[in-house]
Motif scaffolding. Structure first.
Motif, PDB file in Angstrom:
ATOM      1  N   GLN A   1       4.246   4.536   7.354  1.00 20.92           N
ATOM      2  CA  GLN A   1       4.166   3.341   6.988  1.00 20.92           C
ATOM      3  C   GLN A   1       5.405   2.851   6.621  1.00 20.92           C
ATOM      4  N   ARG A   2       5.763   1.528   6.694  1.00 19.55           N
ATOM      5  CA  ARG A   2       7.197   1.234   6.490  1.00 19.55           C
ATOM      6  C   ARG A   2       7.542   1.112   4.987  1.00 19.55           C
ATOM      7  N   SER A   3       8.820   1.265   4.546  1.00 20.46           N
ATOM      8  CA  SER A   3       9.308   1.307   3.220  1.00 20.46           C
ATOM      9  C   SER A   3       9.905   0.028   3.215  1.00 20.46           C
ATOM     10  N   ARG A   4      10.047  -0.609   1.860  1.00 16.92           N
ATOM     11  CA  ARG A   4      10.669  -1.718   1.564  1.00 16.92           C
ATOM     12  C   ARG A   4      11.600  -1.614   0.428  1.00 16.92           C
TER      13      ARG A   4
ATOM     14  N   THR B   1      12.371  -9.638  -4.469  1.00 13.54           N
ATOM     15  CA  THR B   1      12.562 -10.178  -3.256  1.00 13.54           C
ATOM     16  C   THR B   1      12.859  -9.197  -2.297  1.00 13.54           C
ATOM     17  N   PRO B   2      12.250  -9.072  -1.170  1.00 13.54           N
ATOM     18  CA  PRO B   2      12.683  -7.954  -0.109  1.00 13.54           C
ATOM     19  C   PRO B   2      13.838  -8.234   0.359  1.00 13.54           C
ATOM     20  N   ILE B   3      14.776  -7.329   0.324  1.00 16.35           N
ATOM     21  CA  ILE B   3      16.130  -7.255   1.039  1.00 16.35           C
ATOM     22  C   ILE B   3      16.290  -6.400   2.487  1.00 16.35           C
ATOM     23  N   ALA B   4      15.502  -5.552   2.630  1.00 13.45           N
ATOM     24  CA  ALA B   4      15.320  -4.619   3.740  1.00 13.45           C
ATOM     25  C   ALA B   4      14.009  -3.912   3.878  1.00 13.45           C
ATOM     26  N   THR B   5      13.860  -3.597   5.200  1.00 16.11           N
ATOM     27  CA  THR B   5      12.568  -2.743   5.400  1.00 16.11           C
ATOM     28  C   THR B   5      13.288  -1.437   6.385  1.00 16.11           C
ATOM     29  N   PHE B   6      12.541  -0.508   6.255  1.00 16.39           N
ATOM     30  CA  PHE B   6      12.619   0.811   6.882  1.00 16.39           C
ATOM     31  C   PHE B   6      11.298   1.389   7.686  1.00 16.39           C
ATOM     32  N   PHE B   7      11.339   1.667   8.645  1.00 18.60           N
ATOM     33  CA  PHE B   7      10.314   2.265   9.390  1.00 18.60           C
ATOM     34  C   PHE B   7      10.394   3.027  10.626  1.00 18.60           C
TER      35      PHE B   7
END
Length: 816
Positions: free
Chosen positions: A87-90, A97-103
């Motif tokens: 699952q992707r991390s935020r 506020t989201p500033i990046a996503t890792f997956f």
């Protein structure tokens, strides 16, 4: 009555030839559970027999009978785990506020209620319409496949239902090693039997709704989208709960062959497949034919939104990279680098950070405004902002985009961070390190009025490091920088305001090199490489390479009245299950006495009002220190208020000594030589004003009275009025009062006789002891005497009389 699109999906899903029954409730009813168990029990024997027949050739070869094979098949398999689905991390800013996503796989796990009912129907219609009626194995489909398998002697068809498809996806998705991946993909009876066996176990373990939810969240929908939520966001820019019939049918059709039915790259095939799903739903009576036909006439309407993994496209790329490296390097998040990377890219983490988006925007604007990303001089700038008393990093910017260095205006190196968090080896800090010598002196009880002579050059001998070793450089006299002064005495206050190198070398020797180094270490300073600070006499001049974030954290301790906190970027981390993971803390402690910090604040406040950064204040209590590295190889400013601290560096990534900032012209603007107050201090001022907008101002605390025992350190002595005196007399009187004197250009004067002092500069009545007073001698007056009334110049002429002046004599060595 058929279910119409948009009905909300709370009605029954009729099966042809049967009465409708409700199957999409939030949880399976008790009656349904009983029917499922009975069906499973009945199917258990049938399944065992079916599987035994399917594996009969293998079983006979091994000497295992059909009954034993059936018993083995019905038992719980070892190692059956449903965890580990990527699952992707935020990464979130402080405000969420989201500033990046890792997956590793772009997947967002959602509950069943987060998926539109019409989307669930569409998937069931095309993949397993009898899902809620059969057990782990659909006997009709399995028997159909069995005939083919028996005739060929191998497994060619599986008749897979949703549970079996979920198992297949699960085994493939959670495979870590290459061997596990090969086993999950191989086409063989062994793989099929293992999947069937797992399916039976899962049907015992979970209700149908949960299996369906897991399947919808694990399936691949093409173009990098895993799970229906990520697919809905990717293709339609909306959550899966908002899907309509056309969109739901499109996604349902993609699952079978995601690479062939991907609507972005194969829209024609995707539309044909969508229409197949619509027809199947109509055949089942789950939508009426008119609705299916009307929907099939609609073109595919995509609103593609790509999800990027990593920090490159983040609004705060270098802060994001700092957070990423914190997770990848801290043992809190895993014993090995591989474990930590897996947790970040597969663990579904929610990482709440310390980033203040307003401060971040203000800092980025200020840095980019003064040192543009692709500037003609190839210079760079970086800034870090830290909150006093917490260590929280509020902003971190570089005047570059995150990317390969071979592309102009990009870099992978985070100049604001240490090597462990950004690959930077750091930059020499210059005169910003003088604050630590000042703090060490005040910590020893020196009052503000303590005065030391600051010669024009200084030979560094007689220093000892913390191991007692002699440190010095008798062969190379150290001098004052161009933005400093020398050749007279200064107090702690004025020596700091004017950033006098030789004064601080003398002060460091008086305090002790080791004590100065220890003060810096108390405030968290170390080399950007992670190594301890090197100890030489020029320590106070800032030869150690450090990072802006550590310098900002050290200065933040002054603003927090001596309370030092290690810089931190992460407040809280939760995993995919909502469990909180312990994160490294700031380790705050009282590093120096509050009184000492208050005294430092008193002195450094004057840098912005009377010193090297005069006129660059904030209109609120603030303090700071300029830093100009020798040969203008770099420039710094570190400053703070009780609410926020910041450190700014400007230099050349190619090498400051090779490309110094002397006679610098950048994008049409020329600066001459760049000091700490030339570019870094204005960046600091603009970013701090933006970051602290609407934040109430707090004052610094007044230092204790014992620091004023020799005056404020800023006291100016009265300058004797020597106008009208001969030069020798004027010089002697000024020297007796503690001032120096020089003779400047003569001036006309009708008031003072020729050869006497007519003017003094500066003209103020008070000046700092040791200041030079410029004397200007009278040339007399050019006014001519009035003409007489016809006489020959004798008797009663009435003109100005010229007073004879003896020749001017100067004391030996007197400057002219």
């Amino acid at each position: 009555m058929p279910i119409k699109a948009g009905s909300g999906g709370r009605g029954p899903l009729p099966t042809p030839g049967r009465r409708p029954r409700r199957v999409f409730a939030a949880s399976t009813t008790r009656a349904e559970k009983a029917r499922a168990i009975r069906g499973l029990g009945a199917l258990g024997g049938l399944s065992g027999v079916l599987v035994a027949l399917m594996i009969l050739p293998t079983a006979c070869t091994a000497g295992v009978g059909t009954r034993d094979a059936a018993h083995w098949f019905g038992s719980e398999p070892e190692g059956l785990s449903t965890s580990g689905v990527p699952q992707r991390s935020r990464i979130l800013a402080a405000d969420g506020t989201p500033i990046a996503t890792f997956f590793y796989q772009n997947r967002v796990d959602v509950p069943l209620k987060g998926i539109a009912p019409i989307a669930r129907r569409a998937v069931l219609a095309i993949e397993d319409s009898r899902f809620y009626e059969h057990g782990a194995i659909d006997s009709q489909g399995t028997l159909r496949a069995l005939a083919s398998n028996l005739s060929s002697g191998k497994v060619t068809q599986g008749g897979s239902g949703i549970t079996q498809q979920y198992v297949k996806n699960l085994l493939l998705t959670t495979a870590d090693s290459r061997a596990e991946q090969r086993a999950a993909k191989e086409i063989s009876p062994a793989r099929k039997i293992r999947e069937l066996r797992y399916a039976v176990a899962l049907e015992k373990r979970y209700p149908k709704d949960e299996i369906l939810r897991r399947y919808l969240n694990i399936a691949y929908y093409g173009d990098g989208a895993y799970g229906i939520e990520a697919a809905s966001r990717h293709y339609f820019s909306k959550p899966a709960s908002k899907l309509d019939l056309a969109e739901a049918a499109l996604l349902a059709g993609v699952i079978r062959y995601p690479y062939a039915y991907d609507p972005v790259h194969h829209p024609g095939m995707a539309r044909e497949r969508r229409d197949t799903v619509l027809r199947r739903m109509a055949e089942l009576g789950w939508i009426d034919s008119a609705t299916a036909e009307a929907t099939a006439r609609q073109p595919i309407a995509l609103r593609v939104q790509d999800a990027r993994s990593g920090c490159v496209t983040s609004e705060a790329p270098f802060f994001c990279d700092y957070v990423q490296r914190e997770i990848l390097t801290s043992p809190v998040f895993g014993k090995t680098p591989q474990e930590r990377e897996k947790l970040l890219k597969r663990g579904g983490l929610t990482i709440r950070t310390t980033l203040d988006r307003r401060a971040q925007r203000a800092a980025q604007r200020a840095v980019d405004g003064h040192v543009p990303r692709r500037n003609s001089a190839h210079k760079a700038a970086a800034e870090a902002m830290v909150e006093p008393g917490t260590g929280e990093i509020k902003a971190m910017v570089v005047d570059r985009r995150l990317g390969p260095d071979r592309e102009r205006g990009k870099t992978w190196i985070n100049f604001a961070a240490d090597a462990s968090h950004g690959s930077s080896i750091g930059m020499q800090a210059g005169s910003t390190f003088k604050a630590f010598t000042l703090a060490a002196a005040l910590d020893e009880g020196m009052p503000f009025g303590t005065r030391l002579m600051a010669p024009r050059s200084y030979t560094a001998v007689g220093y000892r490091d913390c191991k007692g070793r002699s440190r010095g450089d008798p062969g190379t006299p150290l001098r004052n920088a161009a933005d400093g002064e020398g050749g007279k005495s200064f107090s702690l206050v004025t020596g700091t305001h004017h950033s006098v190198n030789t004064f601080f070398l003398a002060l460091e020797k008086k305090v002790g090199l080791c004590q100065t180094v220890k003060m810096a270490e108390k405030l968290g300073m170390r080399q950007a490489s992670g190594e301890p600070l090197e100890q030489y006499p020029s320590f106070t001049l800032g030869f150690n390479p450090v990072s802006p974030v550590r310098l900002a954290a050290a200065y933040a301790a002054f603003g927090a009245r001596g309370r030092y906190c290690s810089p931190i970027a992460i407040r809280r981390v939760t995993d995919a299950s909502g469990h909180q993971i312990k994160v490294p803390g700031a380790g705050c402690e009282q590093a120096i006495d509050k009184d000492v910090a208050d005294a430092v604040n008193y002195v450094l406040s004057g840098v912005l009002t009377k010193g090297t950064a005069k006129g660059l204040g904030l209109g609120r209590p603030a303090a700071g220190k300029t830093g100009t590295v020798d040969n203008f190889s770099a420039a710094w400013f570190a400053g703070y208020t009780p609410e926020l601290a910041s450190a700014v560096w400007v230099g050349d990534p190619r090498g400051g000594y090779r490309y110094p900032m002397e006679n610098l012209c950048m994008d049409g603007e020329c600066y001459g030589a760049v000091f700490g107050a030339t570019i870094p201090a204005p960046i600091w001022q603009e970013s701090m004003l933006g970051a602290l907008a609407d934040t109430p101002a707090e004052p610094f605390h007044r230092p204790p009275s014992h620091f004023f025992s020799k005056g404020s350190g800023e006291d100016k002595a009265k300058v004797p009025d020597v106008r009208g005196l001969r030069p020798a007399q004027a010089v002697a009187r000024l020297r007796a009062a503690g001032f120096r004197a020089r003779v400047g250009a003569p001036v006309e004067s009708g008031r003072y006789p020729k050869g006497t002092v007519a003017e003094m500069e500066p003209g103020a009545r008070t000046a700092e002891p040791g200041d030079t007073i410029t004397l200007r001698l009278s040339k007399g007056s050019k006014r001519r005497p009035p003409r007489g009334g016809g006489g020959d110049g004798g008797g009663g002429g009435g003109g100005d009389q010229q007073v004879p002046v003896p020749p001017i004599t100067f004391p030996p060595g007197f400057p002219r």
